[in-house]
Design a protein around this motif. Structure first.
Motif, PDB file in Angstrom:
ATOM      1  N   MET A  71      53.863  -6.824  16.476  1.00 21.98           N
ATOM      2  CA  MET A  71      53.001  -5.196  16.036  1.00 21.98           C
ATOM      3  C   MET A  71      52.984  -4.372  17.100  1.00 21.98           C
ATOM      4  SD  MET A  71      49.646  -3.513  14.069  1.00 21.98           S
ATOM      5  CE  MET A  71      49.842  -1.715  13.750  1.00 21.98           C
ATOM      6  N   GLY A  72      53.638  -3.283  17.124  1.00 26.28           N
ATOM      7  CA  GLY A  72      54.266  -1.956  18.491  1.00 26.28           C
ATOM      8  C   GLY A  72      52.594  -1.307  18.211  1.00 26.28           C
ATOM      9  N   ARG A  73      52.569  -1.336  19.953  1.00 29.03           N
ATOM     10  CA  ARG A  73      51.706  -0.382  20.220  1.00 29.03           C
ATOM     11  C   ARG A  73      51.545   1.245  20.735  1.00 29.03           C
ATOM     12  NH1 ARG A  73      49.416  -2.534  25.685  1.00 29.03           N
ATOM     13  NH2 ARG A  73      51.217  -3.137  25.389  1.00 29.03           N
ATOM     14  N   LEU A  74      51.191   2.647  19.927  1.00 26.14           N
ATOM     15  CA  LEU A  74      51.259   3.251  20.401  1.00 26.14           C
ATOM     16  C   LEU A  74      50.522   3.951  21.324  1.00 26.14           C
ATOM     17  CD1 LEU A  74      53.370   5.729  19.693  1.00 26.14           C
ATOM     18  CD2 LEU A  74      51.270   7.014  18.324  1.00 26.14           C
ATOM     19  N   VAL A  75      51.581   4.311  22.301  1.00 28.28           N
ATOM     20  CA  VAL A  75      51.232   4.934  23.810  1.00 28.28           C
ATOM     21  C   VAL A  75      51.020   6.289  24.389  1.00 28.28           C
ATOM     22  CG1 VAL A  75      51.237   4.194  26.229  1.00 28.28           C
ATOM     23  CG2 VAL A  75      51.461   2.328  24.640  1.00 28.28           C
ATOM     24  N   TYR A  76      50.406   7.337  24.230  1.00 28.53           N
ATOM     25  CA  TYR A  76      50.499   8.359  24.414  1.00 28.53           C
ATOM     26  C   TYR A  76      50.472   8.243  25.822  1.00 28.53           C
ATOM     27  CZ  TYR A  76      49.777  13.233  25.938  1.00 28.53           C
ATOM     28  OH  TYR A  76      49.362  14.396  26.038  1.00 28.53           O
ATOM     29  N   SER A  77      51.529   9.168  27.722  1.00 21.82           N
ATOM     30  CA  SER A  77      50.824   8.669  28.590  1.00 21.82           C
ATOM     31  C   SER A  77      52.139  10.486  29.329  1.00 21.82           C
ATOM     32  CB  SER A  77      52.328   7.781  28.975  1.00 21.82           C
ATOM     33  OG  SER A  77      52.590   7.639  30.723  1.00 21.82           O
ATOM     34  N   LEU A  88      56.216   2.461  11.125  1.00 16.11           N
ATOM     35  CA  LEU A  88      57.369   2.145  12.466  1.00 16.11           C
ATOM     36  C   LEU A  88      56.423   1.140  13.347  1.00 16.11           C
ATOM     37  CD1 LEU A  88      58.697   5.803  13.666  1.00 16.11           C
ATOM     38  CD2 LEU A  88      59.775   3.522  12.961  1.00 16.11           C
ATOM     39  N   LYS A  89      54.903   1.465  13.867  1.00 12.99           N
ATOM     40  CA  LYS A  89      54.438   0.325  14.421  1.00 12.99           C
ATOM     41  C   LYS A  89      53.976  -0.506  14.114  1.00 12.99           C
ATOM     42  CE  LYS A  89      49.811   1.608  15.911  1.00 12.99           C
ATOM     43  NZ  LYS A  89      48.496   2.963  16.388  1.00 12.99           N
ATOM     44  N   ALA A  90      53.945  -0.981  12.536  1.00 12.07           N
ATOM     45  CA  ALA A  90      53.816  -2.552  11.837  1.00 12.07           C
ATOM     46  C   ALA A  90      55.309  -3.407  12.303  1.00 12.07           C
ATOM     47  CB  ALA A  90      53.220  -1.692  10.646  1.00 12.07           C
ATOM     48  N   GLU A  91      56.050  -2.847  12.148  1.00 14.49           N
ATOM     49  CA  GLU A  91      57.643  -3.243  11.801  1.00 14.49           C
ATOM     50  C   GLU A  91      58.165  -3.805  14.016  1.00 14.49           C
ATOM     51  OE1 GLU A  91      59.345  -0.618   9.488  1.00 14.49           O
ATOM     52  OE2 GLU A  91      58.944  -1.388   7.739  1.00 14.49           O
ATOM     53  N   SER A  92      58.020  -2.668  14.311  1.00 16.74           N
ATOM     54  CA  SER A  92      58.847  -3.242  15.163  1.00 16.74           C
ATOM     55  C   SER A  92      57.882  -3.983  16.157  1.00 16.74           C
ATOM     56  CB  SER A  92      58.188  -1.784  16.555  1.00 16.74           C
ATOM     57  OG  SER A  92      58.086  -1.880  18.179  1.00 16.74           O
TER      58      SER A  92
END
Length: 185
Positions: free
Chosen positions: A1-7, A113-117
């Motif tokens: 699972m991917g993380r969502l990063v705000y940068s 998208l996060k769960a599948e990445s």
């Protein structure tokens, strides 16, 4: 699972976009730019608003400049290899490969998208990021804080949310810029 990063690059007083457009010295420094490239090399998908996409699409051809230094060429090639989703109601077409347009930000689609990445995703631009923050989707915040106080503009964090974060990494650079990475609790 991917993380969502705000940068994003942000001013010392917390603005991701200054009222006059200038946030001060930041990523144009080769040391900082190389670090940013290293940090985001493994990102699998960038989520952009239209204005941020129009800024970032520069990287679609930046590696073709014969005078481009190696860190610029590397960043461009990494960007080109990444999927991009542009949220816009006005953009008719994109000018980069691996890019698609979505007309509305849907938190459930981003959750999928996060769960599948197998790779992290980023959300870029304070307006789009505010939607992701309000939906509870952002897992990490990575601020690149300049030495400038700009006095106004668009804030990095939206005004109507409370976040409690843990500092997980910090670094300072010779030009005064500070990198600070936080995780949500």
């Amino acid at each position: 699972m991917g993380r969502l990063v705000y940068s994003m690059i942000t001013s010392l007083d917390g603005y991701a976009k200054a009222a006059d457009g200038d946030l001060g010295a930041a990523a144009e420094d080769p040391e900082v730019h190389a670090y940013v490239g290293d940090v985001f090399r493994d990102v699998g998908t960038y989520l952009y608003g239209r204005r941020m996409y129009e800024t970032m699409v520069f990287w679609e051809t930046a590696d073709q400049d014969p005078d481009a230094p190696p860190h610029i060429v590397q960043y461009a090639r990494d960007w080109q290899a990444t999927d991009k989703v542009v949220y816009s109601t006005t953009l008719d077409e994109v000018s980069s490969a691996r890019t698609r347009i979505e007309r509305a930000f849907d938190p459930e689609v981003v959750r999928r998208l996060k769960a599948e990445s197998d790779h992290d995703l980023t959300v870029d631009g304070p307006t789009l990021a505010a939607q992701a923050i309000r939906a509870g989707l952002v897992d990490e915040y990575h601020l690149f804080v300049t030495t400038s106080v700009v006095g106004g503009g668009t804030r990095f964090f939206p005004d109507d949310v409370r976040l409690d974060l843990d500092l997980v990494e910090e670094r300072s650079f010779a030009n005064g810029l500070i990198s600070a990475r936080y995780r949500t609790r």
